[in-house]
Design a protein around this motif. Structure first.
Motif, PDB file in Angstrom:
ATOM      1  N   ILE A  93     -13.560   2.219   5.870  1.00  0.00           N
ATOM      2  CA  ILE A  93     -12.974   3.463   6.849  1.00  0.00           C
ATOM      3  C   ILE A  93     -12.726   3.203   8.211  1.00  0.00           C
ATOM      4  CG2 ILE A  93     -14.031   5.751   7.696  1.00  0.00           C
ATOM      5  CD1 ILE A  93     -15.546   6.083   4.783  1.00  0.00           C
ATOM      6  N   ARG A  94     -13.485   2.598   8.815  1.00  0.00           N
ATOM      7  CA  ARG A  94     -13.199   1.952  10.056  1.00  0.00           C
ATOM      8  C   ARG A  94     -11.943   1.489  10.445  1.00  0.00           C
ATOM      9  NH1 ARG A  94     -18.213   0.027  10.735  1.00  0.00           N
ATOM     10  NH2 ARG A  94     -17.140  -2.148  10.265  1.00  0.00           N
ATOM     11  N   LYS A  95     -11.489   0.559   9.517  1.00  0.00           N
ATOM     12  CA  LYS A  95     -10.234  -0.385   9.466  1.00  0.00           C
ATOM     13  C   LYS A  95      -9.123   0.648   9.211  1.00  0.00           C
ATOM     14  CE  LYS A  95     -11.337  -3.800   6.852  1.00  0.00           C
ATOM     15  NZ  LYS A  95     -11.027  -4.690   6.058  1.00  0.00           N
ATOM     16  N   GLY A  96      -9.376   1.440   8.191  1.00  0.00           N
ATOM     17  CA  GLY A  96      -8.200   2.375   7.904  1.00  0.00           C
ATOM     18  C   GLY A  96      -7.355   1.898   6.825  1.00  0.00           C
ATOM     19  N   SER A  97      -8.195   0.960   6.083  1.00  0.00           N
ATOM     20  CA  SER A  97      -7.284   0.280   4.883  1.00  0.00           C
ATOM     21  C   SER A  97      -7.122   1.319   3.723  1.00  0.00           C
ATOM     22  CB  SER A  97      -7.982  -0.894   4.543  1.00  0.00           C
ATOM     23  OG  SER A  97      -9.362  -0.702   4.515  1.00  0.00           O
ATOM     24  N   LEU A  98      -8.091   2.395   3.608  1.00  0.00           N
ATOM     25  CA  LEU A  98      -7.910   3.354   2.645  1.00  0.00           C
ATOM     26  C   LEU A  98      -7.204   4.404   2.787  1.00  0.00           C
ATOM     27  CD1 LEU A  98     -11.898   4.251   2.119  1.00  0.00           C
ATOM     28  CD2 LEU A  98     -10.320   2.571   0.578  1.00  0.00           C
ATOM     29  N   VAL A  99      -6.595   4.675   4.150  1.00  0.00           N
ATOM     30  CA  VAL A  99      -5.671   5.596   4.291  1.00  0.00           C
ATOM     31  C   VAL A  99      -4.400   5.466   3.440  1.00  0.00           C
ATOM     32  CG1 VAL A  99      -3.838   6.345   5.852  1.00  0.00           C
ATOM     33  CG2 VAL A  99      -6.371   6.001   6.617  1.00  0.00           C
ATOM     34  N   ASN A 100      -3.700   4.246   3.441  1.00  0.00           N
ATOM     35  CA  ASN A 100      -2.669   3.817   2.395  1.00  0.00           C
ATOM     36  C   ASN A 100      -2.877   4.323   0.989  1.00  0.00           C
ATOM     37  OD1 ASN A 100      -1.196   3.164   4.683  1.00  0.00           O
ATOM     38  ND2 ASN A 100      -1.628   1.059   4.346  1.00  0.00           N
ATOM     39  N   LEU A 101      -4.013   4.011   0.681  1.00  0.00           N
ATOM     40  CA  LEU A 101      -4.412   4.186  -0.688  1.00  0.00           C
ATOM     41  C   LEU A 101      -4.716   5.765  -1.183  1.00  0.00           C
ATOM     42  CD1 LEU A 101      -6.547   0.883  -1.396  1.00  0.00           C
ATOM     43  CD2 LEU A 101      -3.732   1.323  -1.442  1.00  0.00           C
TER      44      LEU A 101
ATOM     45  N   PRO B  85      -0.770   0.555  10.537  1.00  0.00           N
ATOM     46  CA  PRO B  85      -1.108   0.133   9.355  1.00  0.00           C
ATOM     47  C   PRO B  85      -2.249  -0.787   8.944  1.00  0.00           C
ATOM     48  CG  PRO B  85       0.939  -0.367   9.363  1.00  0.00           C
ATOM     49  CD  PRO B  85       0.614   0.012  10.579  1.00  0.00           C
ATOM     50  N   ASP B  86      -3.325  -0.686   7.733  1.00  0.00           N
ATOM     51  CA  ASP B  86      -4.139  -1.879   7.926  1.00  0.00           C
ATOM     52  C   ASP B  86      -3.871  -2.025   6.377  1.00  0.00           C
ATOM     53  OD1 ASP B  86      -6.545  -3.214   9.048  1.00  0.00           O
ATOM     54  OD2 ASP B  86      -7.199  -2.741   7.056  1.00  0.00           O
ATOM     55  N   PHE B  87      -3.698  -3.156   6.082  1.00  0.00           N
ATOM     56  CA  PHE B  87      -3.665  -3.767   4.525  1.00  0.00           C
ATOM     57  C   PHE B  87      -4.880  -4.597   4.357  1.00  0.00           C
ATOM     58  CE2 PHE B  87       0.528  -3.269   6.341  1.00  0.00           C
ATOM     59  CZ  PHE B  87       1.070  -2.248   5.718  1.00  0.00           C
ATOM     60  N   TYR B  88      -5.007  -4.929   3.119  1.00  0.00           N
ATOM     61  CA  TYR B  88      -6.262  -6.097   2.760  1.00  0.00           C
ATOM     62  C   TYR B  88      -5.264  -7.538   3.227  1.00  0.00           C
ATOM     63  CZ  TYR B  88      -8.258  -2.076   0.747  1.00  0.00           C
ATOM     64  OH  TYR B  88      -8.934  -0.745   0.490  1.00  0.00           O
ATOM     65  N   GLY B  89      -6.029  -7.880   4.024  1.00  0.00           N
ATOM     66  CA  GLY B  89      -5.563  -9.580   4.587  1.00  0.00           C
ATOM     67  C   GLY B  89      -5.359 -10.482   3.580  1.00  0.00           C
ATOM     68  N   PHE B  90      -6.540 -10.262   2.482  1.00  0.00           N
ATOM     69  CA  PHE B  90      -6.526 -11.637   1.499  1.00  0.00           C
ATOM     70  C   PHE B  90      -5.413 -11.266   0.466  1.00  0.00           C
ATOM     71  CE2 PHE B  90      -9.290  -7.700   0.525  1.00  0.00           C
ATOM     72  CZ  PHE B  90      -8.979  -7.542  -0.758  1.00  0.00           C
ATOM     73  N   MET B  91      -4.756 -10.109   0.358  1.00  0.00           N
ATOM     74  CA  MET B  91      -3.704  -9.833  -0.608  1.00  0.00           C
ATOM     75  C   MET B  91      -2.350 -10.413  -0.141  1.00  0.00           C
ATOM     76  SD  MET B  91      -4.136  -6.502  -2.305  1.00  0.00           S
ATOM     77  CE  MET B  91      -5.617  -6.187  -3.467  1.00  0.00           C
ATOM     78  N   THR B  92      -1.435 -10.878  -1.090  1.00  0.00           N
ATOM     79  CA  THR B  92      -0.094 -11.021  -0.753  1.00  0.00           C
ATOM     80  C   THR B  92       0.614  -9.849  -0.795  1.00  0.00           C
ATOM     81  OG1 THR B  92       0.748 -11.203  -2.905  1.00  0.00           O
ATOM     82  CG2 THR B  92      -0.245 -13.235  -1.977  1.00  0.00           C
ATOM     83  N   ALA B  93       1.835  -9.764  -0.109  1.00  0.00           N
ATOM     84  CA  ALA B  93       2.303  -8.460  -0.123  1.00  0.00           C
ATOM     85  C   ALA B  93       2.688  -7.803  -1.549  1.00  0.00           C
ATOM     86  CB  ALA B  93       3.789  -8.684   0.671  1.00  0.00           C
ATOM     87  N   ARG B  94       3.157  -8.656  -2.462  1.00  0.00           N
ATOM     88  CA  ARG B  94       3.320  -8.347  -3.974  1.00  0.00           C
ATOM     89  C   ARG B  94       1.890  -7.727  -4.290  1.00  0.00           C
ATOM     90  NH1 ARG B  94       6.688  -8.340  -8.252  1.00  0.00           N
ATOM     91  NH2 ARG B  94       8.371  -9.091  -7.169  1.00  0.00           N
TER      92      ARG B  94
END
Lengths: 253, 308, 72
Positions: A93-101, B85-94
């Motif tokens: 939640i802090r990082k905002g990584s759930l927003v996209n999903l 935007p924050d993504f999961y850094g451990f993943m590849t874009a695909r």
């Protein structure tokens, strides 16, 4: 349900790629090895200090090894689990990584369910691994008949870990910071120890599940005696899980 | 018809009002510029539209459906590009796009193709690099790719250009402009230049209210004054200033400001009449302007006027 | 000073060796990571080195969970 599978895959990939899986298994392998070792060494070390005192110490038995196992896991091991998972929900939640999903339609409850499942899979497999290692070494080093019911001793502990995971999950959803959620989890355990002073409540207290393991291993107590504590722990775990979902559904992201 | 409508929307944090009774309708097929200074409440508005923040009062509808806080069904219409935007850094874009695609419910057999298409569209390489090694610009592209994956009717971009370098910015704007045919786009920013480049409709958010909205051309007619920019040689500066002061007294022009070496003159009389007067006066005083041009009204002017 | 390895360690090398190896690997991995990075989520280099070296098992775990920056 579909969302749980999808998110669980992500959680799995995460613990694998971030090497958290390796870390947690390593730590619990160590616990598994250390327990029988300490049982062997305790009299040796004591006698090296006390040889002049000429005290004779009883030979350690398999029971000492299991005593070390439960001591290590219930006094350090579970808190390592708490440290490990305290940022599970609030970190994202802090990082905002759930927003996209979530804006893609990911069900919020599925996030909680996946995290809970992943926590239980990791915790339980780490503990089982630890258990098997201790069991093997104990059998090799202490070939006695003092601990006939090692599985019976483990079962309440596993149930406790399910309960404990639910508490970590709740703390991690309730509080925005990892430290606060860690303190919450520790606080709950302290409260349970305090409640245990009240005798009428003892039978229902989840804390019972990590206090009587040795009696069960020894065979002086039967698993049935912990039935109420097991039931109430599972009930509390489900409650904490449902409450976490409710909180998550109304969380700002 | 409006794709997105905000009906008397208010949002308060404690005693702090972020949005106050905001009404807004965003027509289908526009690139809508959502303008405001930092902290004006742009991000909050976006989050309300996405159901990520709880509305204090009022109602938001996307394509006729009400947005609810928490789990909202209207998210199937929207694509969202957060400011950071924050993504999961451990993943590849695909892998990441696959995760997004699975959530959106794109059938498995189409997903791989669809992701390939997205890579091409946003200009990202489909490789084994983990996202944690990506630059800001690459992350922004990935952000667009994930936002477009579900073919949204409404694409919401929150300050998408503020962290990009000039090149990345130009490329990004071209990309967004190219999407116009396929979807409605809301573009929040404090960079007015970007809005002028690609937006056809705008609204200006100031002190938690919308102070101006409409098509850019209409707003310009409505608010902005036409101006003339004049440059003279340095030695003529005092002489020219006196001349302009004189013209203000005579009510031939309204005001002027000096911007670096040029004078910007505000006027209300017809352009032809004003230039005649200016030229005549200059000839009288023996001043030869080195530059004279009509300045088209800019969004900046409008912005300064409505937020004053 | 007695530098001989106590007999009970030799007797139980099957237990000692894996523990020693795993603990050292855990500690070394954490130490190398601390030294290779300048920024930590909390704490500073000195604190983390001390924790990792002196607090067995728990020290490295704390570092990997709280000290290590994500995506590093």
């Amino acid at each position: 349900m579909k969302d749980v599978t999808i998110f669980l895959k992500k959680e799995g990939l995460e613990v694998w790629r971030t090497k958290r899986l390796i870390l947690i298994l390593t730590v619990f392998v160590l616990f598994g090895l250390i327990s029988p070792l300490i049982a062997i060494l305790t009299p040796e070390i004591l006698s090296s200090f006390g040889s002049e005192l000429n005290i004779t110490l009883p030979e350690p038995t398999s029971l000492d090894s299991w005593m070390q196992f439960y001591k290590n896991l219930t006094q350090i091991g579970i808190y390592i689990l708490a440290v490990f998972f305290c940022g599970s929900v609030n970190g994202e939640i802090r990082k905002g990584s759930l927003v996209n999903l979530v804006t893609k339609g990911l069900n919020r409850s599925a996030i909680i369910s996946s995290k809970f499942i992943m926590m239980m899979i990791l915790s339980l497999s780490a503990i089982l691994l630890s258990f098997f290692i201790t069991a093997i070494y104990t059998a090799v080093y202490f070939p006695d008949n003092d601990s006939p019911h090692i599985v019976a001793g483990l079962i309440p502990f596993l149930v406790f870990v399910v309960f404990f995971s639910a508490i970590i999950l709740l703390g991690s959803t309730l509080f925005d910071g990892s430290m606060a959620s860690l303190l919450f989890t520790i606080g709950v355990i302290i409260v349970l120890y305090l409640v245990n002073i009240v005798e009428p409540l003892q039978a229902y207290n989840p804390i019972q599940l990590i206090g009587e393991n040795l009696s069960l291993v020894e065979g002086t107590m039967e698993l049935k005696a912990l039935g109420l504590a097991i039931a109430s722990s599972l009930l509390l775990a489900v409650t904490a899980y449902l409450f976490s979902m409710k909180l998550m559904n109304k969380k700002k992201l | 018809m409006s794709l997105l409508t905000l009906n008397k929307v208010s949002k308060t944090f404690g005693n702090n009002s972020v949005l106050d009774n905001v009404d807004l309708a965003i027509p289908k097929g526009s690139i809508y510029g959502f303008i405001g200074v930092n902290g004006a409440g742009k991000t909050t508005t976006m989050k309300l539209i996405l159901g990520l923040e709880e509305i204090s009062s009022g109602e938001i509808k996307i394509d006729g459906e009400v947005v609810t806080f928490g789990q909202t069904k209207t998210n199937r219409f929207t694509g969202y590009l957060p400011d950071v935007p924050d993504f999961y850094g451990f993943m590849t874009a695909r892998e990441y796009l696959k995760l997004c695609g699975e959530i959106t419910g794109i059938p498995k057999k189409h997903l791989a193709n669809k992701i390939g298409e997205m890579f091409k569209k946003v200009g990202l390489e489909d490789n084994k690099k983990q996202i944690k090694t990506y630059s800001r610009g690459m992350k922004q592209r990935l952000g667009v790719a994930q936002a477009l994956l579900n073919e949204p009717k409404l694409l919401i971009c929150d300050e998408p250009t503020s962290a990009l370098d000039p090149n990345g910015r130009r490329e990004f704007l071209t990309l967004i402009a190219s999407l116009k045919k396929e979807m409605t786009i809301i573009f929040s920013t404090h960079i007015l230049d970007d809005v002028e480049r690609i937006c056809d409709q705008v609204c200006i958010l100031h002190n938690s209210k919308i102070v101006a909205h409409g098509s850019l051309t209409v707003l310009k007619q409505q608010y902005a004054q036409e101006q003339i920019e004049i440059q003279v040689e340095k030695k003529d500066d005092t002489l020219f200033t006196n001349l302009l002061d004189q013209l203000i007294k005579e009510e031939k022009i309204q005001a002027y400001t000096k911007k670096e070496t040029a004078y910007v003159v505000n006027y209300t009389q017809p352009y032809l009449a004003v230039t005649h007067t200016l030229f005549a006066k200059c000839e009288q005083k023996d001043i030869a302007p080195t530059l004279l041009r009509k300045v088209a009204p800019s969004l900046e002017q409008i912005f300064l006027e409505v937020t004053a | 000073m007695n530098t001989e390895i106590p007999p009970f360690i030799l007797d139980n090398w099957l237990l000692f060796l894996p523990i020693l190896l795993i603990q050292l690997t855990l500690m070394a991995t954490a130490l190398v990571h601390v030294i290779r990075h300048d920024h930590y989520r909390i704490g500073n280099r000195a604190i983390w080195i001390a924790l990792i070296v002196f607090v067995q098992i728990v020290g490295p775990v704390l570092y990997f969970v709280f000290g290590k920056e994500e995506d590093e």
